[in-house]
Design a protein around this motif. Structure first.
Motif, PDB file in Angstrom:
ATOM      1  N   THR A  64       8.031  17.525  -3.562  1.00 28.37           N
ATOM      2  CA  THR A  64       7.146  16.404  -3.233  1.00 28.37           C
ATOM      3  C   THR A  64       7.809  15.073  -3.546  1.00 28.37           C
ATOM      4  OG1 THR A  64       5.194  17.758  -3.697  1.00 28.37           O
ATOM      5  CG2 THR A  64       4.879  15.371  -3.680  1.00 28.37           C
ATOM      6  N   ILE A  65       8.454  14.993  -4.704  1.00 32.67           N
ATOM      7  CA  ILE A  65       9.132  13.756  -5.094  1.00 32.67           C
ATOM      8  C   ILE A  65      10.295  13.459  -4.144  1.00 32.67           C
ATOM      9  CG2 ILE A  65      10.564  12.698  -6.905  1.00 32.67           C
ATOM     10  CD1 ILE A  65       8.715  14.067  -8.953  1.00 32.67           C
ATOM     11  N   PHE A  66      11.037  14.494  -3.748  1.00 34.19           N
ATOM     12  CA  PHE A  66      12.123  14.312  -2.776  1.00 34.19           C
ATOM     13  C   PHE A  66      11.591  13.767  -1.452  1.00 34.19           C
ATOM     14  CE2 PHE A  66      16.354  16.543  -3.636  1.00 34.19           C
ATOM     15  CZ  PHE A  66      16.323  16.226  -4.980  1.00 34.19           C
ATOM     16  N   ARG A  67      10.447  14.267  -1.042  1.00 30.87           N
ATOM     17  CA  ARG A  67       9.892  13.878   0.266  1.00 30.87           C
ATOM     18  C   ARG A  67       9.470  12.414   0.320  1.00 30.87           C
ATOM     19  NH1 ARG A  67       8.462  17.895   4.022  1.00 30.87           N
ATOM     20  NH2 ARG A  67       6.872  16.531   4.875  1.00 30.87           N
ATOM     21  N   VAL A  68       9.160  11.811  -0.819  1.00 30.96           N
ATOM     22  CA  VAL A  68       8.797  10.385  -0.818  1.00 30.96           C
ATOM     23  C   VAL A  68      10.006   9.502  -1.104  1.00 30.96           C
ATOM     24  CG1 VAL A  68       6.388  10.786  -1.418  1.00 30.96           C
ATOM     25  CG2 VAL A  68       8.045  10.420  -3.248  1.00 30.96           C
ATOM     26  N   GLY A  69      11.197  10.104  -1.110  1.00 26.62           N
ATOM     27  CA  GLY A  69      12.425   9.322  -1.233  1.00 26.62           C
ATOM     28  C   GLY A  69      12.884   9.058  -2.644  1.00 26.62           C
TER      29      GLY A  69
ATOM     30  N   THR B  96       0.826  -1.205   0.000  1.00 27.52           N
ATOM     31  CA  THR B  96       0.000   0.000   0.000  1.00 27.52           C
ATOM     32  C   THR B  96       0.857   1.251   0.000  1.00 27.52           C
ATOM     33  OG1 THR B  96      -1.736  -1.164   1.229  1.00 27.52           O
ATOM     34  CG2 THR B  96      -1.826   1.236   1.226  1.00 27.52           C
ATOM     35  N   GLU B  97       1.907   1.254   0.831  1.00 26.51           N
ATOM     36  CA  GLU B  97       2.803   2.401   0.907  1.00 26.51           C
ATOM     37  C   GLU B  97       3.544   2.611  -0.408  1.00 26.51           C
ATOM     38  OE1 GLU B  97       5.280   1.611   4.250  1.00 26.51           O
ATOM     39  OE2 GLU B  97       3.790   2.286   5.724  1.00 26.51           O
ATOM     40  N   LEU B  98       3.951   1.492  -1.049  1.00 21.80           N
ATOM     41  CA  LEU B  98       4.654   1.584  -2.324  1.00 21.80           C
ATOM     42  C   LEU B  98       3.739   2.147  -3.410  1.00 21.80           C
ATOM     43  CD1 LEU B  98       7.405   0.894  -3.604  1.00 21.80           C
ATOM     44  CD2 LEU B  98       6.422  -1.289  -4.326  1.00 21.80           C
ATOM     45  N   LEU B  99       2.480   1.671  -3.406  1.00 24.15           N
ATOM     46  CA  LEU B  99       1.500   2.172  -4.384  1.00 24.15           C
ATOM     47  C   LEU B  99       1.259   3.667  -4.175  1.00 24.15           C
ATOM     48  CD1 LEU B  99      -0.573   1.624  -6.629  1.00 24.15           C
ATOM     49  CD2 LEU B  99      -2.241   1.061  -4.833  1.00 24.15           C
ATOM     50  N   LYS B 100       1.125   4.062  -2.916  1.00 24.63           N
ATOM     51  CA  LYS B 100       0.905   5.464  -2.584  1.00 24.63           C
ATOM     52  C   LYS B 100       2.079   6.318  -3.057  1.00 24.63           C
ATOM     53  CE  LYS B 100       0.188   8.554   1.362  1.00 24.63           C
ATOM     54  NZ  LYS B 100       0.119   8.641   2.846  1.00 24.63           N
ATOM     55  N   LYS B 101       3.291   5.794  -2.863  1.00 21.45           N
ATOM     56  CA  LYS B 101       4.495   6.512  -3.276  1.00 21.45           C
ATOM     57  C   LYS B 101       4.488   6.780  -4.772  1.00 21.45           C
ATOM     58  CE  LYS B 101       9.523   5.913  -3.612  1.00 21.45           C
ATOM     59  NZ  LYS B 101      10.693   5.118  -3.169  1.00 21.45           N
ATOM     60  N   TYR B 102       4.151   5.753  -5.556  1.00 23.84           N
ATOM     61  CA  TYR B 102       4.210   5.906  -7.009  1.00 23.84           C
ATOM     62  C   TYR B 102       3.040   6.736  -7.553  1.00 23.84           C
ATOM     63  CZ  TYR B 102       8.368   3.143  -7.677  1.00 23.84           C
ATOM     64  OH  TYR B 102       9.673   2.725  -7.671  1.00 23.84           O
ATOM     65  N   ILE B 103       1.940   6.742  -6.848  1.00 25.45           N
ATOM     66  CA  ILE B 103       0.835   7.636  -7.234  1.00 25.45           C
ATOM     67  C   ILE B 103       1.253   9.089  -7.027  1.00 25.45           C
ATOM     68  CG2 ILE B 103      -1.477   8.431  -6.600  1.00 25.45           C
ATOM     69  CD1 ILE B 103      -2.198   5.496  -6.032  1.00 25.45           C
ATOM     70  N   ILE B 104       1.900   9.360  -5.888  1.00 27.23           N
ATOM     71  CA  ILE B 104       2.383  10.711  -5.595  1.00 27.23           C
ATOM     72  C   ILE B 104       3.415  11.143  -6.639  1.00 27.23           C
ATOM     73  CG2 ILE B 104       3.746  12.091  -3.966  1.00 27.23           C
ATOM     74  CD1 ILE B 104       2.413  10.480  -1.701  1.00 27.23           C
ATOM     75  N   ILE B 105       4.333  10.239  -6.969  1.00 25.69           N
ATOM     76  CA  ILE B 105       5.351  10.548  -7.975  1.00 25.69           C
ATOM     77  C   ILE B 105       4.697  10.850  -9.320  1.00 25.69           C
ATOM     78  CG2 ILE B 105       7.258   9.583  -9.340  1.00 25.69           C
ATOM     79  CD1 ILE B 105       8.144   8.062  -6.846  1.00 25.69           C
ATOM     80  N   SER B 106       3.668  10.074  -9.680  1.00 23.48           N
ATOM     81  CA  SER B 106       2.986  10.256 -10.967  1.00 23.48           C
ATOM     82  C   SER B 106       2.326  11.634 -11.051  1.00 23.48           C
ATOM     83  CB  SER B 106       1.924   9.168 -11.162  1.00 23.48           C
ATOM     84  OG  SER B 106       2.513   7.878 -11.160  1.00 23.48           O
TER      85      SER B 106
END
Length: 299
Positions: free
Chosen positions: A135-140, A18-28
């Motif tokens: 934002t992208i930096f903040r999700v690593g 779930t966290e990984l999916l959330k990360k890639y949605i934010i990146i998108s």
């Protein structure tokens, strides 16, 4: 017992997915915002605000290639460096972000400039790019290019803020854009955009502490500390001090308060001891409970 451990593993695995999916949605989403800043504001107005994107905008005027395609091509050797320096964990998400930015930039390019006002374009482009990168930096992850180089630089110079490093590197690209476009106005507007990006990015990454650091020297330090704890619920630390002239031992109060609460703290000190000695200064960054986490904010 084994069944319980199996359930814990499944729960942890689902949470991780779930966290990984959330990360890639934010990146998108952030990649689309970045591309919008480039394709709708900076690129069509001949502004190269810095970084790989700025270099790509400059080269797109010389080579028969689109800005989005050049962003991807220039990033390839930098991403290879990223794999060597940071491993595949960071770089996979960075490759994903870079590829999306490249695709979205090309897809949005046919729409042309969203505004003909160059100043508005500089400000809007700078803000969109900064919010996206922050934002992208903040999700690593990173947006590739200069982001990876800056991440490497921050390992060597951790005291330097990301936005400031970006500004230095962007200034070089902005200067080059003025030479290539032979338009000092375009270069100056690009500089405005780069400055806006730097300021907004630090805001996104580090936030606004809006805090005051108070040192209070008083003969009634315990009463003051008690009221600070009870009335406005802030942490208080005692520092043991000694008057150089009197030789008396004193408890010096040190505390950090939110800017909005600072007047209340000052009023409490005034009420308890109008003759107290108080030093108030701005706290530029505050890490810890009630403020920022060092590990999540330092990127």
């Amino acid at each position: 017992m084994e069944q319980g451990n199996h359930r814990k593993f499944e729960k942890k695995f689902k949470k991780s997915k779930t966290e990984l999916l959330k990360k890639y949605i934010i990146i998108s989403v952030a990649a689309f915002v970045y591309a919008a800043g480039v394709s709708l504001f900076t690129d069509p107005n001949d502004m190269a605000p810095g970084g790989v994107t700025g270099i790509s905008i400059i080269l797109s005027r010389v080579l028969p290639m689109s800005t989005g395609t050049l962003i991807m091509l220039i990033n390839i050797p930098i991403l290879v460096f990223g794999v060597w320096k940071f491993g595949m964990g960071l770089t996979i998400s960075s490759i994903y972000a870079t590829a999306l930015i490249s695709v979205f930039t090309n897809l949005l390019a046919p729409f042309g400039a969203a505004t003909d006002d160059i100043l508005l374009a500089a400000l809007a482009g700078g803000v969109l790019i900064a919010v996206s990168v922050g934002t992208i930096f903040r999700v690593g992850a990173t947006t590739g290019g200069v982001d990876i180089i800056i991440k490497a630089l921050r390992l060597k110079f951790p005291h330097m803020k990301t936005g400031k490093i970006f500004f230095i590197m962007d200034a070089m690209v902005v200067t080059l854009s003025g030479i290539v476009f032979q338009d000092i106005n375009a270069a100056l507007y690009a500089a405005i955009s780069a400055t806006c990006t730097s300021l907004v990015m630090d805001l996104v990454l580090y936030g606004r502490d809006e805090a005051r650091l108070l040192y209070i020297i008083s003969g009634k330090s315990e009463q003051i500390a008690q009221r600070l704890l009870e009335d406005i619920d802030i942490g208080v630390t005692y520092i043991n001090g000694q008057g150089a002239y009197s030789g008396d031992n004193k408890k010096v109060i040190m505390c950090v308060v939110k800017k909005a609460v600072s007047p209340q703290a000052e009023e409490i000190v005034r009420q308890e001891d109008a003759n107290s000695f108080m030093i108030i200064t701005n706290a530029t960054e505050v890490f810890g409970e009630g403020y920022k986490s060092y590990f999540s904010e330092r990127i």
